[in-house]
Design an enzyme around this catalytic site. Structure first.
Site, PDB file in Angstrom:
ATOM      1  N   GLY A 184      36.541  39.337  33.139  1.00 43.40           N
ATOM      2  CA  GLY A 184      35.472  39.839  33.998  1.00 43.40           C
ATOM      3  C   GLY A 184      35.992  40.539  35.238  1.00 43.40           C
ATOM      4  O   GLY A 184      37.117  41.053  35.258  1.00 43.40           O
ATOM      5  N   CYS A 242      29.238  35.801  44.344  1.00 43.60           N
ATOM      6  CA  CYS A 242      29.902  34.639  44.944  1.00 43.60           C
ATOM      7  C   CYS A 242      29.175  33.982  46.105  1.00 43.60           C
ATOM      8  O   CYS A 242      29.032  32.762  46.127  1.00 43.60           O
ATOM      9  CB  CYS A 242      31.293  35.041  45.398  1.00 43.60           C
ATOM     10  SG  CYS A 242      32.390  35.276  43.999  1.00 43.60           S
ATOM     11  N   PHE A 295      23.243  40.117  52.074  1.00 47.98           N
ATOM     12  CA  PHE A 295      24.425  40.120  51.197  1.00 47.98           C
ATOM     13  C   PHE A 295      24.017  39.818  49.768  1.00 47.98           C
ATOM     14  O   PHE A 295      23.020  39.148  49.504  1.00 47.98           O
ATOM     15  CB  PHE A 295      25.490  39.133  51.691  1.00 47.98           C
ATOM     16  CG  PHE A 295      25.066  37.673  51.771  1.00 47.98           C
ATOM     17  CD1 PHE A 295      24.914  36.911  50.619  1.00 47.98           C
ATOM     18  CD2 PHE A 295      24.844  37.083  53.001  1.00 47.98           C
ATOM     19  CE1 PHE A 295      24.556  35.567  50.690  1.00 47.98           C
ATOM     20  CE2 PHE A 295      24.472  35.734  53.082  1.00 47.98           C
ATOM     21  CZ  PHE A 295      24.326  34.989  51.928  1.00 47.98           C
ATOM     22  N   LYS A 332      38.370  27.886  49.066  1.00 48.00           N
ATOM     23  CA  LYS A 332      37.688  29.057  48.513  1.00 48.00           C
ATOM     24  C   LYS A 332      36.192  29.008  48.855  1.00 48.00           C
ATOM     25  O   LYS A 332      35.618  29.994  49.320  1.00 48.00           O
ATOM     26  CB  LYS A 332      37.906  29.110  46.999  1.00 48.00           C
ATOM     27  CG  LYS A 332      37.111  30.177  46.281  1.00 48.00           C
ATOM     28  CD  LYS A 332      37.515  31.585  46.671  1.00 48.00           C
ATOM     29  CE  LYS A 332      36.457  32.583  46.322  1.00 48.00           C
ATOM     30  NZ  LYS A 332      36.730  33.514  45.301  1.00 48.00           N
ATOM     31  N   GLU A 365      40.747  33.178  43.860  1.00 54.99           N
ATOM     32  CA  GLU A 365      40.916  34.619  44.078  1.00 54.99           C
ATOM     33  C   GLU A 365      40.083  35.046  45.282  1.00 54.99           C
ATOM     34  O   GLU A 365      38.917  34.736  45.367  1.00 54.99           O
ATOM     35  CB  GLU A 365      40.457  35.365  42.819  1.00 54.99           C
ATOM     36  CG  GLU A 365      40.769  36.829  42.868  1.00 54.99           C
ATOM     37  CD  GLU A 365      42.180  37.080  43.344  1.00 54.99           C
ATOM     38  OE1 GLU A 365      43.125  36.727  42.638  1.00 54.99           O
ATOM     39  OE2 GLU A 365      42.337  37.621  44.457  1.00 54.99           O
ATOM     40  N   THR A 376      34.883  27.435  51.280  1.00 56.22           N
ATOM     41  CA  THR A 376      34.755  27.547  52.734  1.00 56.22           C
ATOM     42  C   THR A 376      34.915  28.996  53.195  1.00 56.22           C
ATOM     43  O   THR A 376      34.154  29.470  54.048  1.00 56.22           O
ATOM     44  CB  THR A 376      35.815  26.657  53.422  1.00 56.22           C
ATOM     45  OG1 THR A 376      35.717  25.343  52.888  1.00 56.22           O
ATOM     46  CG2 THR A 376      35.606  26.613  54.923  1.00 56.22           C
TER      47      THR A 376
HETATM   48  C1  UDX Z   1      33.674  34.605  37.553  1.00 58.22           C
HETATM   49  C2  UDX Z   1      32.931  33.726  38.533  1.00 58.22           C
HETATM   50  O1  UDX Z   1      31.727  34.363  38.887  1.00 58.22           O
HETATM   51  C3  UDX Z   1      33.707  33.439  39.778  1.00 58.22           C
HETATM   52  O2  UDX Z   1      33.126  32.393  40.477  1.00 58.22           O
HETATM   53  C4  UDX Z   1      35.031  32.987  39.438  1.00 58.22           C
HETATM   54  O3  UDX Z   1      35.777  32.912  40.624  1.00 58.22           O
HETATM   55  C5  UDX Z   1      35.710  33.856  38.409  1.00 58.22           C
HETATM   56  O4  UDX Z   1      34.893  34.057  37.286  1.00 58.22           O
HETATM   57  P1  UDX Z   1      33.733  37.200  37.305  1.00 58.22           P
HETATM   58  O5  UDX Z   1      35.057  37.555  36.751  1.00 58.22           O
HETATM   59  O6  UDX Z   1      33.108  38.121  38.282  1.00 58.22           O
HETATM   60  O7  UDX Z   1      33.828  35.871  38.139  1.00 58.22           O
HETATM   61  O8  UDX Z   1      32.735  36.791  36.111  1.00 58.22           O
HETATM   62  P2  UDX Z   1      32.373  37.662  34.844  1.00 58.22           P
HETATM   63  O9  UDX Z   1      32.519  39.100  35.135  1.00 58.22           O
HETATM   64  O10 UDX Z   1      31.085  37.109  34.354  1.00 58.22           O
HETATM   65  O11 UDX Z   1      33.527  37.298  33.803  1.00 58.22           O
HETATM   66  C6  UDX Z   1      33.666  36.098  33.133  1.00 58.22           C
HETATM   67  C7  UDX Z   1      34.094  36.387  31.688  1.00 58.22           C
HETATM   68  O12 UDX Z   1      34.401  35.162  31.032  1.00 58.22           O
HETATM   69  C8  UDX Z   1      33.028  37.075  30.849  1.00 58.22           C
HETATM   70  O13 UDX Z   1      33.523  38.288  30.345  1.00 58.22           O
HETATM   71  C9  UDX Z   1      32.741  36.071  29.720  1.00 58.22           C
HETATM   72  O14 UDX Z   1      32.478  36.692  28.469  1.00 58.22           O
HETATM   73  C10 UDX Z   1      34.029  35.281  29.676  1.00 58.22           C
HETATM   74  N1  UDX Z   1      33.885  33.947  29.078  1.00 58.22           N
HETATM   75  C11 UDX Z   1      32.940  33.095  29.514  1.00 58.22           C
HETATM   76  C12 UDX Z   1      34.767  33.562  28.055  1.00 58.22           C
HETATM   77  O15 UDX Z   1      35.609  34.338  27.631  1.00 58.22           O
HETATM   78  N2  UDX Z   1      34.652  32.305  27.543  1.00 58.22           N
HETATM   79  C13 UDX Z   1      33.705  31.424  27.960  1.00 58.22           C
HETATM   80  O16 UDX Z   1      33.642  30.292  27.447  1.00 58.22           O
HETATM   81  C14 UDX Z   1      32.817  31.842  28.971  1.00 58.22           C
HETATM   82  C1  UDX Z   2      33.432  38.072  48.450  1.00 55.19           C
HETATM   83  C2  UDX Z   2      34.630  37.714  49.344  1.00 55.19           C
HETATM   84  O1  UDX Z   2      34.792  38.728  50.349  1.00 55.19           O
HETATM   85  C3  UDX Z   2      35.893  37.597  48.513  1.00 55.19           C
HETATM   86  O2  UDX Z   2      36.978  37.171  49.319  1.00 55.19           O
HETATM   87  C4  UDX Z   2      35.647  36.604  47.390  1.00 55.19           C
HETATM   88  O3  UDX Z   2      36.777  36.527  46.561  1.00 55.19           O
HETATM   89  C5  UDX Z   2      34.437  36.969  46.581  1.00 55.19           C
HETATM   90  O4  UDX Z   2      33.296  37.109  47.423  1.00 55.19           O
HETATM   91  P1  UDX Z   2      32.533  40.308  47.314  1.00 55.19           P
HETATM   92  O5  UDX Z   2      31.286  39.516  47.088  1.00 55.19           O
HETATM   93  O6  UDX Z   2      33.150  41.016  46.167  1.00 55.19           O
HETATM   94  O7  UDX Z   2      33.684  39.349  47.904  1.00 55.19           O
HETATM   95  O8  UDX Z   2      32.272  41.410  48.449  1.00 55.19           O
HETATM   96  P2  UDX Z   2      32.127  41.359  50.031  1.00 55.19           P
HETATM   97  O9  UDX Z   2      32.816  42.554  50.572  1.00 55.19           O
HETATM   98  O10 UDX Z   2      32.528  40.062  50.592  1.00 55.19           O
HETATM   99  O11 UDX Z   2      30.571  41.594  50.263  1.00 55.19           O
HETATM  100  C6  UDX Z   2      29.594  40.622  49.927  1.00 55.19           C
HETATM  101  C7  UDX Z   2      28.227  41.081  50.367  1.00 55.19           C
HETATM  102  O12 UDX Z   2      28.115  41.031  51.797  1.00 55.19           O
HETATM  103  C8  UDX Z   2      27.884  42.527  49.985  1.00 55.19           C
HETATM  104  O13 UDX Z   2      26.544  42.600  49.557  1.00 55.19           O
HETATM  105  C9  UDX Z   2      28.086  43.297  51.270  1.00 55.19           C
HETATM  106  O14 UDX Z   2      27.326  44.469  51.321  1.00 55.19           O
HETATM  107  C10 UDX Z   2      27.643  42.276  52.281  1.00 55.19           C
HETATM  108  N1  UDX Z   2      28.216  42.503  53.631  1.00 55.19           N
HETATM  109  C11 UDX Z   2      29.555  42.389  53.830  1.00 55.19           C
HETATM  110  C12 UDX Z   2      27.389  42.824  54.693  1.00 55.19           C
HETATM  111  O15 UDX Z   2      26.178  42.935  54.531  1.00 55.19           O
HETATM  112  N2  UDX Z   2      27.945  43.021  55.925  1.00 55.19           N
HETATM  113  C13 UDX Z   2      29.276  42.899  56.149  1.00 55.19           C
HETATM  114  O16 UDX Z   2      29.702  43.080  57.311  1.00 55.19           O
HETATM  115  C14 UDX Z   2      30.115  42.576  55.062  1.00 55.19           C
END
Ligand code: UDX
Ligand code: UDX
Length: 459
Positions: free
Chosen positions: A12, A273, A269, A217, A162, A219
């Protein structure tokens, strides 16, 4: 422990880019990313790099460099596990939609399935790395499953959350502020430290115990989200008092104790996550009877929901208290710029609210497909799929989307929106032409001078 083969379960937004960069930086390690989703793996293997399932600036170049050399994408999970010295778990951990902890706790179903699959397929010792964000003490459950169902081989568990942000994933992976590794066995911890140390300065690779790593993470995400909710709370006060939220951000951000990042007011936001991790934190705190702690963090979510809702309410109120049958053009659907990810995007909730008022919504996003936009709306189950398709149109060119619109709502801060010919846009809209800027993106485009009724968050 010498690592020559890595397997990552989950291709993912996290697993794909992270493992691609490890493969790029460590040509001596074979990295195989596996996933149960065949279409996703096929897309990762597509010779046309614009078809990769994850859009991230710079990612296609990384994949082009390593794929076929020491980076492989496959659906053969068992073989990849059996051959690997180190297995990363990077599957999704969504908020539970059923049973105890529904709507709050992380659903660890997929994590457990992975653990059982690793235990069944492993015929040699493995280091198992939690990459997915998990509730604190999940490693204990992992350990128990691995040791009780395995083939008598040894498993060492590490937590390596991550911190990459979508849209800047490759940059964040190439040059991380820190890498965090939690574990109990020094040899296993060092094996992973050595991998990152190939390109990350050693002093930026922090090691802790398992529980500190897992909790850090949650936090980190809670603190980041809290900053956004804090500045968003102030944005509402700015709108009432004549203060400008960007000026306030700048004024407080120059205080080195506060810092200037993550102080951009917005429509709220989104992303996979922040909300999930805070709900999870709240749930964990409650399960330990820490009600004040739970209540404190819950406010971050409550404020974010309020921000999305009041943005929609302001559109209705400003447009003479009715948007029924009016055409509202959405610029942006992704949860932030430079990603095709829409999970928890504010746009979904703003649209839902306006659709309740029977608005017609036209969406343009440079990277999000119509299929995804309809899937996001259907997932809410607020109205039927037919109704969503009747009220919402997705258009692939911005000027066409805006043609004849009563209002424009900016939901994502894509850079290209700033470069549009806003005079031409105004000429092609219904009058008065409204712009509701949920990102304060067009503050320098002089929209009021051009003749728009321009409303920005926090102004
Ligand atoms: C996910 C979580 O949202 C995040 O909290 C975590 O830190 C990392 O995994 P992300 O990579 O963004 O983040 O999720 P997603 O894009 O949904 O990818 C997960 C993948 O795992 C999917 O492609 C899904 O098909 C796969 N998967 C899920 C497996 O291969 N086996 C399983 O049993 C379940
Ligand atoms: C977040 C964390 O930053 C990253 O460290 C963690 O691994 C996953 O979650 P992500 O969700 O990919 O990453 O993007 P991020 O840049 O944090 O933005 C999150 C949301 O907050 C977005 O919708 C963004 O538009 C919003 N945001 C961010 C604001 O509205 N204002 C800001 O100043 C910063």
């Amino acid at each position: 422990m010498n690592i020559t083969k890595i397997c990552c379960i989950g291709a993912g937004y996290v697993g794909g880019p992270t493992m691609s960069v490890i493969a790029q930086k460590c040509p001596h390690i074979t990295v195989t990313i596996v996933d149960i989703n065949e279409a996703r793996i096929a897309a990762w293997n597509d010779s046309d790099l614009t078809k990769l399932p994850v859009y991230e600036p710079g990612l296609a170049e990384v994949v082009a460099e390593a794929r076929g050399r020491n980076l492989f994408f496959s659906t053969d999970v068992d073989t990849a596990i059996a051959e690997a010295d180190m297995v990363f778990i990077s599957v999704n951990t969504p908020t539970k939609t059923y049973g105890k902890g529904k709507g709050m706790a992380a659903d660890l179903k997929f994590i457990e399935l992975c653990a059982r699959q690793i235990a069944a397929a492993a015929t040699s010792d493995k280091i198992v790395v939690e990459k997915s964000t998990l509730p604190v003490r999940t490693a204990e459950a992992l350990k128990s499953i691995l040791h009780n169902t395995g083939n008598g081989v040894n498993f060492h568990i590490l937590s390596n959350p991550e911190f990459l942000a979508e849209g800047t994933a490759v940059q964040d992976l190439h040059n991380p502020d820190r890498v965090l590794i939690g574990g109990e066995t020094p040899e296993a911890v060092n094996a992973l430290v050595d991998i990152y140390a190939t390109w990350v300065p050693r002093e930026r690779v922090l090691t802790t115990n398992l529980w500190s790593s897992e909790l850090s993470k949650l936090t980190a995400n809670a603190f980041l989200a809290q900053r956004v909710s804090s500045i968003n709370a102030i944005s509402e006060l700015c709108e009432r008092t004549g203060a400008n939220v960007d000026e306030v951000s700048r004024a407080i951000g120059t205080d080195s104790r506060i810092g200037s990042k993550f102080l951009k007011a917005s429509v709220g936001f989104g992303g996979s996550c922040f909300q999930k991790d805070i709900l999870n934190l709240v749930y964990i705190a409650r399960s330990y009877g820490l009600h004040e702690v739970a209540h404190y963090w819950e406010q971050v979510i409550i404020m974010n929901d309020h921000q999305k809702q009041r943005f929609a309410d302001n559109i209705v109120q400003t447009m003479y208290n009715t948007v029924s049958g009016k055409k509202i053009a959405f610029l942006g659907w992704a949860f932030k710029k430079d990603t095709n990810d829409t999970r928890e995007s504010a746009a979904i909730y703003v649209a839902d609210s306006l659709l309740d008022e029977e608005a017609n919504i036209i969406v343009y996003d440079p990277k999000v497909s119509a299929k995804q936009i309809y899937a996001d709306l259907d997932y809410l189950c607020t109205r039927s799929p037919e109704e969503n398709r009747r009220l919402v149109t997705v258009i692939e060119t911005p000027y066409e989307a805006i043609q004849g619109a009563h209002a424009i709502a900016v939901l994502t801060e894509w850079d290209e929106f700033k470069g549009y010919d806003w005079k031409r846009i105004k000429d092609n809209m219904m009058k008065p032409a409204f712009v509701f800027d949920g990102r304060k993106l067009l503050a320098n485009n002089n929209l009021s001078d051009i003749g728009f009724n321009y409303y920005a968050i926090g102004e």
